[in-house]
Design a protein around this motif. Structure first.
Motif, PDB file in Angstrom:
ATOM      1  N   GLU A 133       0.829  -1.202   0.000  1.00 23.44           N
ATOM      2  CA  GLU A 133       0.000   0.000   0.000  1.00 23.44           C
ATOM      3  C   GLU A 133       0.865   1.255   0.000  1.00 23.44           C
ATOM      4  O   GLU A 133       0.524   2.261  -0.648  1.00 23.44           O
ATOM      5  N   ALA A 134       1.980   1.229   0.705  1.00 20.77           N
ATOM      6  CA  ALA A 134       2.873   2.389   0.737  1.00 20.77           C
ATOM      7  C   ALA A 134       3.479   2.664  -0.632  1.00 20.77           C
ATOM      8  O   ALA A 134       3.589   3.824  -1.052  1.00 20.77           O
ATOM      9  N   ALA A 137       1.052   4.378  -2.934  1.00 16.88           N
ATOM     10  CA  ALA A 137       0.823   5.791  -2.614  1.00 16.88           C
ATOM     11  C   ALA A 137       2.052   6.668  -2.848  1.00 16.88           C
ATOM     12  O   ALA A 137       1.957   7.891  -2.776  1.00 16.88           O
ATOM     13  N   SER A 138       3.194   6.067  -3.134  1.00 14.64           N
ATOM     14  CA  SER A 138       4.446   6.828  -3.280  1.00 14.64           C
ATOM     15  C   SER A 138       4.664   7.241  -4.733  1.00 14.64           C
ATOM     16  O   SER A 138       3.874   6.929  -5.634  1.00 14.64           O
ATOM     17  N   ASP A 139       5.779   7.938  -4.961  1.00 10.99           N
ATOM     18  CA  ASP A 139       6.169   8.328  -6.318  1.00 10.99           C
ATOM     19  C   ASP A 139       7.006   7.247  -7.001  1.00 10.99           C
ATOM     20  O   ASP A 139       7.419   7.421  -8.151  1.00 10.99           O
ATOM     21  N   GLU A 216      11.592   6.973   1.167  1.00 12.50           N
ATOM     22  CA  GLU A 216      10.249   7.199   0.604  1.00 12.50           C
ATOM     23  C   GLU A 216       9.253   6.179   1.147  1.00 12.50           C
ATOM     24  O   GLU A 216       8.119   6.537   1.502  1.00 12.50           O
ATOM     25  N   ASN A 219       8.435   7.041   4.801  1.00 13.72           N
ATOM     26  CA  ASN A 219       7.551   8.215   4.926  1.00 13.72           C
ATOM     27  C   ASN A 219       6.092   7.836   4.683  1.00 13.72           C
ATOM     28  O   ASN A 219       5.186   8.334   5.357  1.00 13.72           O
ATOM     29  N   GLN A 220       5.869   6.956   3.726  1.00 11.25           N
ATOM     30  CA  GLN A 220       4.498   6.503   3.447  1.00 11.25           C
ATOM     31  C   GLN A 220       3.968   5.633   4.572  1.00 11.25           C
ATOM     32  O   GLN A 220       2.783   5.707   4.924  1.00 11.25           O
ATOM     33  N   GLN A 223       2.633   7.615   7.652  1.00 13.37           N
ATOM     34  CA  GLN A 223       1.409   8.398   7.525  1.00 13.37           C
ATOM     35  C   GLN A 223       0.204   7.653   8.072  1.00 13.37           C
ATOM     36  O   GLN A 223       0.168   6.437   8.092  1.00 13.37           O
TER      37      GLN A 223
END
Length: 223
Positions: A133-134, A137-139, A216, A219-220, A223
């Motif tokens: 899931e992370a 949602a990331s780049d 990265e 960080n996801q 959240q």
């Protein structure tokens, strides 16, 4: 006449009467309730033209089944079941909703060889679901994944380090960017799991690329 002889004579008389009934009436008294199970169907009699149809009936009627129709006491509106995706872990069953309440505790760390890794405290199933899931949602560009081998396949853009242009060409020209494939690997540990980044199955990625990717993902997850 003795009592024994009288009994013998009565038995013989009964047998004779029964035999006589069978001879006179054949199988008239035979139970035919189950004959429909063994007899083959026969074609219906055809009435000749010009004659009144003959009265017909089934010789071996199939008995009705004892079916009892029951109406429900009350009507219940059908509703869909709640969406809960469950995955089996070594220690039990974990759902996507459960890992949010538990503590992943993602943190950047280094292994015994000094390689940058991302540690998580939950089991494999919950950590895999959370990282999947992370990444979505990331780049980061996720091209494929394989849960059985614990591998996420990433395609990353990076500056071309072999830029052979002149100094003026690099100054006034656009930055050369190339794409490269990486493997984000999930590994089991004594407590939870950890992620590492590789260029292929045998080689680790550069430290700066590893730092960027794992940061990265962390960080996801935070959240």
């Amino acid at each position: 006449m003795t009592l024994k002889r009288i009994c013998t004579s009565a038995l013989l008389l009964s047998s004779a009467l029964l035999s006589g009934c069978s001879f006179l009436f054949g199988d008239t008294f035979q139970d035919r309730a189950d004959n429909y199970l063994t007899l083959e169907p026969q074609p219906e009699l055809q009435t000749p033209a010009g004659q009144a149809p003959l009265a017909q009936r089934d010789a071996n009627v199939i008995p009705p089944l004892p079916v009892e129709t029951r109406r429900p006491d009350k009507f219940a509106t059908p509703r869909p079941l709640p969406l809960v995706v469950e995955q089996v872990d070594d220690t039990g069953v974990t759902s996507l909703a459960q890992y949010r309440a538990d503590s992943l505790n993602p943190r950047l760390d280094k292994d015994g060889a000094g390689t940058q890794i991302l540690r998580m405290d939950l089991g494999y199933a919950a950590s895999w679901a959370a990282v999947t899931e992370a990444l979505a949602a990331s780049d980061l560009k996720l091209t494929d994944l394989n849960r059985s081998t614990g591998t996420y396949y990433l395609q990353l853009e990076q500056t071309d380090v072999e830029d052979t242009r002149s100094w003026w060409g690099k100054l006034w020209g656009e930055e050369l960017v190339t794409s490269a494939n990486y493997l984000l690997k999930m590994n089991r540990s004594r407590q939870g799991v950890y992620l590492s980044l590789l260029t292929d199955a045998d080689n680790l990625a550069d430290a700066d690329v590893t730092q960027r990717v794992l940061t990265e993902v962390k960080n996801q997850l935070d959240q």
